[in-house]
Design a protein around this motif. Sequence first.
Motif: not given
Length: 977
Positions: A147-153, A714-727
């Motif tokens: 779960a939560g691991v996407n392996v793209i062949p 290329i410099t340190n400017i930015g914020d990201l958010e990830n969330e999820g549910i795994e089963f």
Amino acid sequence: MKTNQLKKVLIFMMLLVTITTSAQITVKGVVTEKTGNLPLPGVNVVVKGSNTGAVTDFEGNYTIEANNGGVLIFSYLGYKQQEVRVENSVINIVMEEDASQLNEVVVIGYGSTTVKDATGAIEKVDSKEFNAGAITSPEQLITGKTAGVNVIPPGGLPGQGATIRIRGGNSSLSANNNPLIVIDGVPVDQGSSGGGSAALNSINPNDIESFVVLKDASSTAIYGSRASAGVILITTKSGNTNSPLKIQLSTNGSIGEVRRTTNVLNADQYREVAANSQNASLILPLLGSENTNWQDQIFQKALGTDSNLTLTKGFENSSFRASVGYTVQEGIIKTSKFERSSASLNFKQYLLDRALSIETNIRGALTQNNYPNGGALGTAAQFDPTQPIYSGNDEYGGFWEWLQPNGDPESLAPRNPLGLLEQTTNVADTERAIGNVKLDYNAPFLEGLNANLNVGFDYNEVNGITKTPGTSAAGFLSQGSVGTYGSIRRSVLADFFLNYKKDIESIKSKIELMAGHSFQKFFRSNYNTNMPTVGAPIDNSFATHNAIESYVSRFRYSYNSKYLLNFTYRRDGSSRFSNDNRWGDFYSGALAWNIFEENFLKNSNTISNLKLRLGYGQTGQQEIGIDFGYLPVYVNGADNQQYQLGNTFYNTVRPEGYDANIKWEESETYNVGLDYGFFNGNISGSIEYFTRKTSDVLNLIPIPSGTNLTNQLITNIGDLENEGIEFTLGANVFAKENFSWNVNFNMSYLTNKILKLNVVDDPSFIGVPTGFISGAIGNSIQIHRVGEAQSAFLAFKQVYGEDGRPIEGVYEDINGDGAIDNGDLYIKENPAADFLFGLSSYANYKNWDLNFTLRASVGNYVYNNVASSTGNEFGLHSLNTNRNVHASILDTGFRNNQLLSDYYIQDASFLKMDNLSLGYNFKNIMPSAIDLRIQMTIQNVFTMTNYDGIDPEISGGIDNNFFPRPRTFLLGVNMNF
């Protein structure tokens, strides 16, 4: 007198030998498992206190010589070990599973734990669960398994590696989103080797015992600045002490075929469309009389073989495992081939009454990649289907080409696709070696204190050559060329840590303390030279290096096996950043409550496991792609950047842009999980929720003129958010004497959002364009925009007529200003799937077994750039040549390309069967010491999707000349001696 006494002693010794010999008997029996009364193959049977051992065969049978009154030890992973006194010549054993295998040991960062004591989101896939088939790169073994691991062949090129994303992998915009991969304690370089080959394809998948995926920050933070995208721990196979010599020989043969090709016009359709086009007067005179399917010409049946020989042997205080392997795999595109010769050795030695263990792992491989001309795939989809394959003369290798009136090839015309493959050469040879020596010492002066030293290396060298003859149309202008390329990537590692464990029975507590130091240094060099017969040679070479030094610590506490605490701290120093930003601190903490150990559940007949986990952690990202981005660097200018002084031209030296304050990205992750098990572990799984916020994200942004030595940085400017549910859910559905069936299911729901991209709020800042497409210079179809998912598609909203067909050039006026311009571009979906599903099934009936793996992706979108760039009348003719177009023109009737129409952004949700495997274990047809297994496997069995491109599974979401994945049929034989 002395002679008589001597005789008596000799007679006594002979009697003693006779008695001893007669006391040794041959013990036979069958080992079965309790739940379904099924035989257990591979169970270790050892005479206690000796190096005599045996292993059960496929039917659970064993035979061993033992003394009457001695003790036999039966052990098998996931089952309770048993000791039985020898009192009969027949001893049958019924082995009982550990409840939900909670006592199974799981490798974690710088140590190990048990499933029961784990506090983080950790998932293990061992060799018996691996995908079967023609596997050339190790990551393909776990596609769809976690779960939560996407392996793209990978696509149709053999030796390519898969793309791995853990929990979406959207932890960065410009840095590396690949997980950290650690092989037997050695972190490998996350970059790809030269020539485009996969970083792991030189590791023989047959040598791998298990994958452990660390997903949440409470488990990955032990790797600090390298773990934002997750961690995968690979453990290779090893021998066992007190085990007999075992020889395993396996071989398989495979054949792959093209399942689907690009949907272009056939010759008859092309003639009809051309006759009705606006450029008919230019196209029709150039039409040929043939009906050529150019895609059929460049594809082939792909043959492959894979053979492995393994020897294992265990002694009282040592063991070894040695293996050799040879793999040859053709690609479905002509001239493509992957070849690998590999060898590995694992050796363990115990000294000082087993207080000291020394383990050596070394594996090496020689691989050769024959790469096809990358342009052949796109050219085969565009070459005029009315023209012949061969010209009938010897010019340009005999291949039909577009020519000028003087007989020279048209300089900008597409080349004969088959000619591109057969008249160009691109071969790369790779030498890879990775190994380590681990010393583990249990200190005699303090019980529970353990010292561990791990010294390792990773060496990867690639040397390639390209050739284009001057007699080919592709090499005509340069009169042929020869190029060389390659790289060296090497690293050395030294880890040392102390571990102290203490059981304090008086207060029902267990503590574990770990502290250590880690150092790893990387060196990389690349070269690329091209020497055309006409024109100046081109030489692009560079070398760089970086190092990471770390201090790591961990504290674990358990009270009454119910309440668990885990705390880690790591301090990292990376040479990729200046002294002011070099060091970073990364923390994590986790709590777990083994609820099933409480009195109200402990004796439950239903619940066998129930554990609540809470975790928080900080991780970093220092794989930023540049090693000295904080330093002002000067580089030599190219030949077209010279400065004239008098009559002499001098090459310039120019400064590069830099950011003195560049630093790593940092992520904070919260995780809550519930592990469960019912009916003695026959039903088990977990459910997780996580949220991750990444700050100081590296982003390529425009900067004001005169503020730096470049207009983008290329410099340190930015914020990201990830969330999820795994089963996850695993179930032993059925278990009887002759039949068993179990299934494993996993599901993930994943979202990502960009929270910040610039320093100040600027209403005029629409975002950072990305996802550049073919069809016109400078066009992009994706954007990084605040409030949206990464790489969201940005397009015009297509207007359709009453007949349901798109109206060319007519789009909705989104902002209502009466004009169609960039203000009417809108966000339509993104490439990332909302839901990922995986289902694995394992069924056994007597000697037969049937296994399959299904995967589904829901909510992923793909931009069909093949259709958008060529599916129009304008593409029928260009630069005095005819060209084929995408068959979507039959539905749209477009005269010109409509690159920014959302018509080409398509729902690419899919259901795939990756593997279907049928095996049979033979018995009583060979000597009892030999086991034989035959297995038949189909890979890429089917794909159900509404996407009309070659494959809906496109990394990045833009489909442009994708190498199709083959359907492969495999027959394998495995023998154990």
